[in-house]
Design an enzyme around this catalytic site. Structure first.
Site, PDB file in Angstrom:
ATOM      1  N   TYR A 147       0.898  -1.205  -0.111  1.00 13.08           N
ATOM      2  CA  TYR A 147       0.296   0.048   0.226  1.00 13.08           C
ATOM      3  C   TYR A 147       0.859   1.364   0.044  1.00 13.08           C
ATOM      4  O   TYR A 147       0.842   2.062  -0.897  1.00 13.08           O
ATOM      5  CB  TYR A 147      -0.877   0.159   1.154  1.00 13.08           C
ATOM      6  CG  TYR A 147      -1.847   1.040   1.350  1.00 13.08           C
ATOM      7  CD1 TYR A 147      -2.905   1.215   0.538  1.00 13.08           C
ATOM      8  CD2 TYR A 147      -1.714   2.089   2.233  1.00 13.08           C
ATOM      9  CE1 TYR A 147      -4.033   2.206   0.749  1.00 13.08           C
ATOM     10  CE2 TYR A 147      -2.768   3.050   2.576  1.00 13.08           C
ATOM     11  CZ  TYR A 147      -3.774   3.117   1.557  1.00 13.08           C
ATOM     12  OH  TYR A 147      -4.834   4.145   1.697  1.00 13.08           O
ATOM     13  N   LYS A 151       1.443   3.376  -3.275  1.00 11.87           N
ATOM     14  CA  LYS A 151       0.744   4.770  -3.458  1.00 11.87           C
ATOM     15  C   LYS A 151       1.915   5.744  -3.549  1.00 11.87           C
ATOM     16  O   LYS A 151       1.652   6.691  -4.295  1.00 11.87           O
ATOM     17  CB  LYS A 151       0.164   5.173  -2.005  1.00 11.87           C
ATOM     18  CG  LYS A 151      -1.089   4.591  -1.926  1.00 11.87           C
ATOM     19  CD  LYS A 151      -2.548   5.235  -2.412  1.00 11.87           C
ATOM     20  CE  LYS A 151      -3.624   4.499  -2.160  1.00 11.87           C
ATOM     21  NZ  LYS A 151      -4.866   5.119  -2.953  1.00 11.87           N
ATOM     22  N   THR A 212      -0.634   7.907  18.420  1.00 16.85           N
ATOM     23  CA  THR A 212      -1.732   8.982  18.129  1.00 16.85           C
ATOM     24  C   THR A 212      -2.069   8.734  16.928  1.00 16.85           C
ATOM     25  O   THR A 212      -1.525   8.408  15.907  1.00 16.85           O
ATOM     26  CB  THR A 212      -1.192  10.446  18.362  1.00 16.85           C
ATOM     27  OG1 THR A 212      -0.167  10.497  17.506  1.00 16.85           O
ATOM     28  CG2 THR A 212      -0.613  10.648  19.779  1.00 16.85           C
ATOM     29  N   ARG A 279       0.524  10.512  13.895  1.00 18.01           N
ATOM     30  CA  ARG A 279       0.035  10.834  12.776  1.00 18.01           C
ATOM     31  C   ARG A 279      -0.481  12.001  13.004  1.00 18.01           C
ATOM     32  O   ARG A 279      -1.507  12.119  13.654  1.00 18.01           O
ATOM     33  CB  ARG A 279      -0.980   9.839  12.262  1.00 18.01           C
ATOM     34  CG  ARG A 279      -0.617   8.972  11.176  1.00 18.01           C
ATOM     35  CD  ARG A 279      -0.122   9.478   9.896  1.00 18.01           C
ATOM     36  NE  ARG A 279       0.940   8.708   9.359  1.00 18.01           N
ATOM     37  CZ  ARG A 279       0.608   7.350   8.876  1.00 18.01           C
ATOM     38  NH1 ARG A 279      -0.415   6.886   9.093  1.00 18.01           N
ATOM     39  NH2 ARG A 279       1.340   6.694   8.230  1.00 18.01           N
TER      40      ARG A 279
HETATM   41  N1  LIG Z   1     -10.386   6.524   4.436  1.00 18.10           N
HETATM   42  C1  LIG Z   1      -9.244   6.815   4.877  1.00 18.10           C
HETATM   43  O1  LIG Z   1      -9.030   7.448   5.936  1.00 18.10           O
HETATM   44  C2  LIG Z   1      -8.110   7.032   3.615  1.00 18.10           C
HETATM   45  C3  LIG Z   1      -6.868   7.575   4.354  1.00 18.10           C
HETATM   46  C4  LIG Z   1      -5.925   7.762   3.333  1.00 18.10           C
HETATM   47  C5  LIG Z   1      -6.339   7.421   1.786  1.00 18.10           C
HETATM   48  N2  LIG Z   1      -7.422   6.988   1.551  1.00 18.10           N
HETATM   49  C6  LIG Z   1      -7.662   6.552   0.181  1.00 18.10           C
HETATM   50  O2  LIG Z   1      -9.183   6.780  -0.256  1.00 18.10           O
HETATM   51  C7  LIG Z   1      -9.355   5.878  -1.340  1.00 18.10           C
HETATM   52  C8  LIG Z   1     -10.510   5.368  -0.768  1.00 18.10           C
HETATM   53  O3  LIG Z   1     -10.646   4.778   0.338  1.00 18.10           O
HETATM   54  P1  LIG Z   1     -11.768   4.291   1.139  1.00 18.10           P
HETATM   55  O4  LIG Z   1     -11.607   4.586   2.743  1.00 18.10           O
HETATM   56  O5  LIG Z   1     -13.042   4.811   0.600  1.00 18.10           O
HETATM   57  O6  LIG Z   1     -11.612   2.748   1.061  1.00 18.10           O
HETATM   58  P2  LIG Z   1     -12.742   1.786   0.713  1.00 18.10           P
HETATM   59  O7  LIG Z   1     -12.016   0.269   0.582  1.00 18.10           O
HETATM   60  O8  LIG Z   1     -13.997   1.860   1.453  1.00 18.10           O
HETATM   61  O9  LIG Z   1     -12.992   2.162  -0.737  1.00 18.10           O
HETATM   62  C9  LIG Z   1     -12.043   1.631  -1.876  1.00 18.10           C
HETATM   63  C10 LIG Z   1     -12.927   1.183  -3.079  1.00 18.10           C
HETATM   64  O10 LIG Z   1     -11.897   0.785  -4.030  1.00 18.10           O
HETATM   65  C11 LIG Z   1     -12.639  -0.361  -4.747  1.00 18.10           C
HETATM   66  N3  LIG Z   1     -11.208  -1.353  -5.221  1.00 18.10           N
HETATM   67  C12 LIG Z   1     -10.163  -1.666  -4.619  1.00 18.10           C
HETATM   68  N4  LIG Z   1      -9.454  -2.132  -5.560  1.00 18.10           N
HETATM   69  C13 LIG Z   1     -10.223  -2.003  -6.966  1.00 18.10           C
HETATM   70  C14 LIG Z   1      -9.831  -2.257  -8.085  1.00 18.10           C
HETATM   71  N5  LIG Z   1      -8.620  -2.895  -8.541  1.00 18.10           N
HETATM   72  N6  LIG Z   1     -10.653  -1.633  -9.251  1.00 18.10           N
HETATM   73  C15 LIG Z   1     -11.928  -1.177  -8.960  1.00 18.10           C
HETATM   74  N7  LIG Z   1     -12.132  -1.000  -7.543  1.00 18.10           N
HETATM   75  C16 LIG Z   1     -11.335  -1.438  -6.649  1.00 18.10           C
HETATM   76  C17 LIG Z   1     -13.163  -1.114  -3.197  1.00 18.10           C
HETATM   77  O11 LIG Z   1     -14.101  -2.301  -3.807  1.00 18.10           O
HETATM   78  C18 LIG Z   1     -13.694  -0.090  -2.697  1.00 18.10           C
HETATM   79  O12 LIG Z   1     -15.047   0.184  -3.197  1.00 18.10           O
HETATM   80  C19 LIG Z   1      -8.337   4.954  -1.548  1.00 18.10           C
HETATM   81  O13 LIG Z   1      -7.616   5.062  -2.360  1.00 18.10           O
HETATM   82  C20 LIG Z   1      -7.484   5.106  -0.254  1.00 18.10           C
HETATM   83  O14 LIG Z   1      -6.325   4.748  -0.299  1.00 18.10           O
HETATM   84  C21 LIG Z   1      -8.497   6.567   2.290  1.00 18.10           C
END
Ligand SMILES: NC(=O)c1ccc[n+]([C@@H]2O[C@H](COP(=O)([O-])OP(=O)(O)OC[C@H]3O[C@@H](n4cnc5c(N)ncnc54)[C@H](O)[C@@H]3O)[C@@H](O)[C@H]2O)c1
Length: 316
Positions: A147, A151, A212, A279
């Site tokens: 991850y 990223k 944190t 964090r």
């Molecule tokens: N929520 C947080 O705190 C947070 C923090 C940092 C980064 N992010 C980033 O934000 C984005 C969304 O995160 P989230 O919290 O909604 O997570 P989530 O797991 O709820 O959503 C991710 C979505 O991507 C879909 N997915 C995964 N791999 C896929 C693929 N190969 N093709 C098509 N769809 C795919 C999953 O089914 C899911 O619906 C991610 O990229 C994550 O890295 C989120």
């Protein structure tokens, strides 16, 4: 009205974003393989004539009939239990091959593309709070590397497409976000604690709970990514987005138990490898360039999230 593609659109952030974009009158194409997402998250908008769902894995190229103005690239599992173990290779592929496929689509459509990057690119940070100039402390071969490094490489690809292909890019580094439409089972700290407390199960803290985190409510996050997407072309980021108020994991657990009035006990388990100890985002850049700062503080956001999970848990 714009035509907007949201990858990861049935996930936690993606579905909240789709609902917001539909409410503003845009046409939304939501693409997801439903690995951690669910169509339940978009049930309120699925019948809208402006909403289209395509089940698709972004690691294979996506062909669209319609022209697209903007792409939010959110597809990627985001919680450690979802991206480790048997999904590590797929997670790296989603970040890199998926990122490449979406960049090519942006190029073909002359669309602006926003990448959901993450605070994890800072790894177990040695600088605190983390500003965008900090280059991070990531273990490239650890269990979180699929991850974190995925990223990081995606950010690098975005900037190479910006320099070589003249694509309009936006990169946001998202810090821990919580709220309605989180998957109750995906092992994130806020949803874990709330679901455990609502079911009077033990609350599991990994480590001694002194690590944190800073927690951003989802509405604040969606507001800033929409602002970022529509910001002047020359502002590419990367920009940190999150709530800079910092809490220990112990404080979070105590707050959740008190709010729910739960009889749950707090229990401690070993800290997983490479878990970051501190964090907190430095959001000076977001304040300056996007005139944004979080409006919803932890108490209010937790109340709303607890309400949501109460309804989800009683529905089962
Ligand atoms: N929520 C947080 O705190 C947070 C923090 C940092 C980064 N992010 C980033 O934000 C984005 C969304 O995160 P989230 O919290 O909604 O997570 P989530 O797991 O709820 O959503 C991710 C979505 O991507 C879909 N997915 C995964 N791999 C896929 C693929 N190969 N093709 C098509 N769809 C795919 C999953 O089914 C899911 O619906 C991610 O990229 C994550 O890295 C989120």
């Amino acid at each position: 009205m714009k035509r907007i593609l949201v990858t990861g659109g049935t996930g936690f952030l993606g579905s909240n974003l789709c609902v917001r974009l539909i409410s503003e009158g845009h046409a939304v194409v939501c693409v997801d393989n439903n690995y951690t997402g669910s169509l339940d998250n978009v049930s309120d908008i699925i019948k809208s004539p402006n909403f289209k769902f395509i089940e698709h894995d972004i690691t294979t190229p996506l062909k669209l009939d319609e022209h697209i103005d903007q792409i939010y690239n959110l597809a990627c599992p985001a919680s450690p239990p979802a991206y480790q173990g048997k999904m590590a290779i797929q997670t790296t592929k989603t970040c890199i091959i998926g990122g490449l496929n979406m960049l090519e689509l942006a190029k073909k459509n002359s669309a602006t593309i926003l990448q959901a990057s993450t605070s994890e690119i800072y790894g177990d940070a040695l600088e605190h709070p983390q500003s965008e100039s900090y280059r991070g402390n990531v273990n490239p071969i650890g269990i979180r590397a699929c991850y974190d490094e995925g990223k990081r490489c995606a950010e690098s690809l975005f900037f190479d497409y910006y320099r070589e292909e003249k694509i309009d890019i936006k990169v946001v580094r998202i810090f821990n976000t919580y709220g309605p439409r989180m998957n109750p089972d995906d092992g994130r700290v806020v949803s874990n604690f709330i679901c455990q407390a609502l079911q009077s199960k033990d609350i599991t803290i990994y480590g001694d709970g002194s690590q944190t985190r800073s927690f951003c409510y989802v509405d604040d996050l969606i507001e800033v990514i929409v602002r970022m997407m529509n910001s002047p072309k020359e502002f590419t980021g990367p920009v940190n987005i999150g709530n800079p108020c910092e809490f220990t994991v112990n404080e979070l657990a105590e707050k959740v138990v008190a709010k729910i009035g739960s009889s749950s006990k707090i229990i401690y388990k070993p800290l997983p490898a490479d878990d970051p100890k501190q964090r907190r985002p430095d959001i000076t850049l977001a304040k300056e360039k996007l005139c944004w700062e979080p409006q919803v503080m932890l108490d209010e956001g937790l109340d709303k999230t607890i309400q949501y999970f109460k309804a989800v848990i009683t529905a089962f």
